[in-house]
Scaffold this motif. Structure first.
Motif, PDB file in Angstrom:
ATOM      1  N   GLY A 308       0.809  -1.217   0.000  1.00  0.00           N
ATOM      2  CA  GLY A 308       0.000   0.000   0.000  1.00  0.00           C
ATOM      3  C   GLY A 308       0.834   1.256   0.000  1.00  0.00           C
ATOM      4  O   GLY A 308       2.076   1.214   0.035  1.00  0.00           O
ATOM      5  N   THR A 352      -4.087   3.855   0.774  1.00  0.00           N
ATOM      6  CA  THR A 352      -4.664   2.793  -0.042  1.00  0.00           C
ATOM      7  C   THR A 352      -3.860   1.532   0.206  1.00  0.00           C
ATOM      8  O   THR A 352      -2.628   1.537   0.095  1.00  0.00           O
ATOM      9  CB  THR A 352      -4.614   3.156  -1.538  1.00  0.00           C
ATOM     10  OG1 THR A 352      -5.373   4.354  -1.759  1.00  0.00           O
ATOM     11  CG2 THR A 352      -5.207   2.028  -2.378  1.00  0.00           C
ATOM     12  N   LYS A 354      -3.517  -2.822  -0.448  1.00  0.00           N
ATOM     13  CA  LYS A 354      -3.905  -3.937  -1.304  1.00  0.00           C
ATOM     14  C   LYS A 354      -3.684  -5.224  -0.534  1.00  0.00           C
ATOM     15  O   LYS A 354      -2.563  -5.519  -0.100  1.00  0.00           O
ATOM     16  CB  LYS A 354      -3.089  -3.936  -2.592  1.00  0.00           C
ATOM     17  CG  LYS A 354      -3.522  -5.027  -3.574  1.00  0.00           C
ATOM     18  CD  LYS A 354      -2.731  -4.965  -4.871  1.00  0.00           C
ATOM     19  CE  LYS A 354      -3.181  -6.053  -5.848  1.00  0.00           C
ATOM     20  NZ  LYS A 354      -2.407  -5.994  -7.121  1.00  0.00           N
ATOM     21  N   SER A 359      -7.836  -3.993  -3.551  1.00  0.00           N
ATOM     22  CA  SER A 359      -7.424  -2.677  -3.066  1.00  0.00           C
ATOM     23  C   SER A 359      -8.588  -1.970  -2.390  1.00  0.00           C
ATOM     24  O   SER A 359      -9.747  -2.121  -2.807  1.00  0.00           O
ATOM     25  CB  SER A 359      -6.899  -1.815  -4.220  1.00  0.00           C
ATOM     26  OG  SER A 359      -5.721  -2.363  -4.760  1.00  0.00           O
TER      27      SER A 359
END
Length: 591
Positions: A308, A352, A354, A359
């Motif tokens: 991320g 963000t 993943k 995601s």
């Protein structure tokens, strides 16, 4: 555990735990205590290994003896309960000619399986001093110790929550009455030196030196606090189970899952002031705070690696407004000190990440507000405190926590040449604690998921009663807890005797928050209790709309059952009551 805590400072109970030979997804723990004699309230911490799992305090006993029993949900620690553990229960106590009451304790756990239980963390890590190998407690003592640990996270962590446990002791027990450091000597000649760093405290969590979240503590009042007569037999809010506040650190997983070690630190901050009505967050406070933290990790599949972006951290310094004023009397001596404190803070962290499921945006936000007014009059022997803390914490997981802690205390102290001490006080306090969404800690709603006939032990009783919950209960997505305590009490300690009496009234309300409608509450449990001079005179309870009757009435207390407060030389009423510099309660060590 069956153990007597007598002279037990530095000598905790240490035992071995082996998981039961059955599957389970829910654990409840019962802690039962008896005591008789004279004793102070004492702080107790329970650990599974190096992880603090329960923080409690004791009631002050009587000559005839007292009994209490507390049941606690422990599902959040299932990852620990499923493995062999060393149990450490650290409850420091002193027995001598004056303080004669040991605590006889029994600790049991019940394991069972229920449907629809929220998933618990797969891995649990302590933010603690990690002293279990030495058969001792693992709490950090702040500010004397640096409360920092380092971990390399499993790379498949998909959710991470850190809880903070912290409470003040000695000069920091009544932190909400403390003055600005520039004013600590205002009443040196009369009531004594005052506790400093202001009446505001912030418990901070830092990851790799960056602020990741905060906890603005609830003002715990233990059973000897303010005036002992408030707390017989009603105890202060949360005194038997000090809450931990959770901080979602999932936005940090893009960094924390990189295979490298990262630091996690807990700090306790107050206020530094310049003597001219300006203040900033301090890097230290008085002595001392007992702190630990717990990291709850929820893992994905074994082959996944969480990645991320670096978290975006908006953690500007809080807005702080203070003022103070001193007045003098006709002799020029300081007569009054009044001071105001207002603090607001907004914190937002996002990234963000993943994971094995794809995601997503991960966020953590906090909005907090604090107001405090204190007035010390009569040359420091009378103090009025009015305070309120409120906040909202929210996570992209759907977790929302709203809280509000109002407190008003008015207390006066008197002494004479013989060393006798008198205290008069009134109190009005509350706790609103509302949780919606996936909390790490049990919400209290598990009890109301039972549709078959079951048993329930009403508060104040030892006899189970059978009940049937309605079959048409709505589905709950969260809980609302609201409780208030009001009262008045007096205390006197002289050469040959001590006594305290008072009146305390408490209302407790617990509601379920209906799914898809967080504004709609369904009352599940309500209790109203009135205690007068150590006897219960009113006790009304309803459980999911069903009335539950409990017999009121208990024996009054003998006049010599309260801990004796002895004036020190040089005398300081602040030190005597634990509200300023001075000697700690017997046996307490901060080394």
């Amino acid at each position: 555990m069956e153990h007597e805590f007598g002279n037990s400072y530095g000598m905790p109970f240490v035992g071995d735990y082996t998981p039961p030979p059955c599957s389970f997804n829910r654990v409840t723990m019962n802690f039962t205590v008896t005591s008789k004699g004279r004793q102070f309230d004492r702080l107790g911490l329970m650990y599974l290994g190096d992880v603090e799992v329960f923080r409690t305090s004791t009631a002050e006993p009587t000559t005839n003896g007292i009994f209490w029993s507390y049941t606690k949900e422990m599902d959040q620690y299932n990852a620990l309960w499923s493995q062999d553990q060393k149990i450490i229960f650290d409850l420091g106590n002193v027995i001598d000619d004056t303080y004669t009451g040991p605590y006889f304790t029994t600790l049991t756990a019940t394991f069972f399986t229920v449907p629809d239980t929220p998933s618990a963390a797969n891995t649990i890590l302590p933010i603690s001093a990690k002293q279990s190998a030495a058969n001792t407690g693992s709490a950090f003592i702040v500010p004397d110790q640096n409360a920092t640990v380092s971990y390399t996270f499993p790379q498949n962590a998909e959710k991470a929550v850190i809880s903070l446990s912290a409470c003040g002791q000695i000069a920091e027990e009544f932190w909400y009455t403390n003055v600005f450091s520039s004013d600590t000597d205002t009443f040196d000649a009369t009531a004594g030196t005052l506790g400093g760093y202001g009446p505001f405290r912030e418990v901070q969590l830092l990851i790799d030196g960056q602020l990741a979240g905060v906890s603005w503590p609830f003002p715990i009042i233990f059973t000897g606090g303010i005036v002992p007569g408030f707390w017989r037999p009603i105890v202060g809010i949360d005194a038997f189970d000090l809450r931990q506040q959770e901080i979602d650190v999932t936005p940090w997983l893009g960094v924390l899952c990189d295979g490298a070690a990262h630091s996690f630190e807990i700090r306790v901050a107050g206020l530094n002031d310049d003597g001219n009505d300006h203040a900033s967050i301090s890097e230290t406070v008085g002595s001392y705070w007992v702190v630990t933290g717990t990291i709850f990790l929820f893992l994905g599949n074994n082959t996944s690696v969480t990645t991320g972006t670096n978290p975006s951290v908006d953690a500007a310094a809080p807005d702080i407004t203070i003022s103070s004023a001193i007045t003098t009397n006709s002799t020029g001596a300081n007569e009054t000190l009044t001071y105001n404190t207002e603090v607001t803070r907004n914190l937002a962290i996002s990234s963000t990440i993943k994971t094995s499921t794809g995601s997503r945006q991960a966020t953590w936000t906090q909005t907090l507000s604090y107001k405090n007014f204190n007035a010390l009059t009569s040359q420091g022997f009378v103090q009025y405190t009015q305070q309120n803390t409120s906040g909202t914490d929210s996570s992209s997981s759907g977790y929302i926590h709203n809280y509000n802690y109002p407190l008003t205390v008015n207390s006066s102290f008197s002494t004479d040449a013989s060393g006798s001490v008198g205290i008069n006080a009134t109190i009005d306090r509350g706790l609103d604690y509302n949780i919606y969404g996936p909390s790490v800690f049990p919400s209290g709603l598990q009890t109301f998921n039972v549709t078959s006939p079951s048993t329930f032990i009403p508060g104040g009783s030892t006899t189970p009663v059978s009940f049937q919950l309605p079959f048409n209960l709505p589905v709950f997505g969260g809980s609302l807890l609201s409780t208030t305590q009001t009262g008045s009490a007096k205390y006197f300690s002289g050469t040959n005797s001590s006594y305290s009496f008072g009146t305390t009234e408490q209302d407790f309300d617990f509601q379920g928050m209906v799914v898809d409608d967080p504004t709609s509450g369904y009352e599940l449990y309500h209790r109203h209790v009135l205690a007068v001079n150590s006897s219960i005179v009113e006790d009304e309870q309803t459980f999911a709309g069903q009335n539950v009757g409990v017999r009121a009435g208990s024996a009054a207390l003998a006049a010599d059952e309260f801990p004796v407060l002895e004036a020190a030389t040089p005398f300081s009423v602040r030190a005597l009551l634990g509200r300023g510099p001075g000697q700690p309660k017997p046996g307490i060590s901060v080394t």
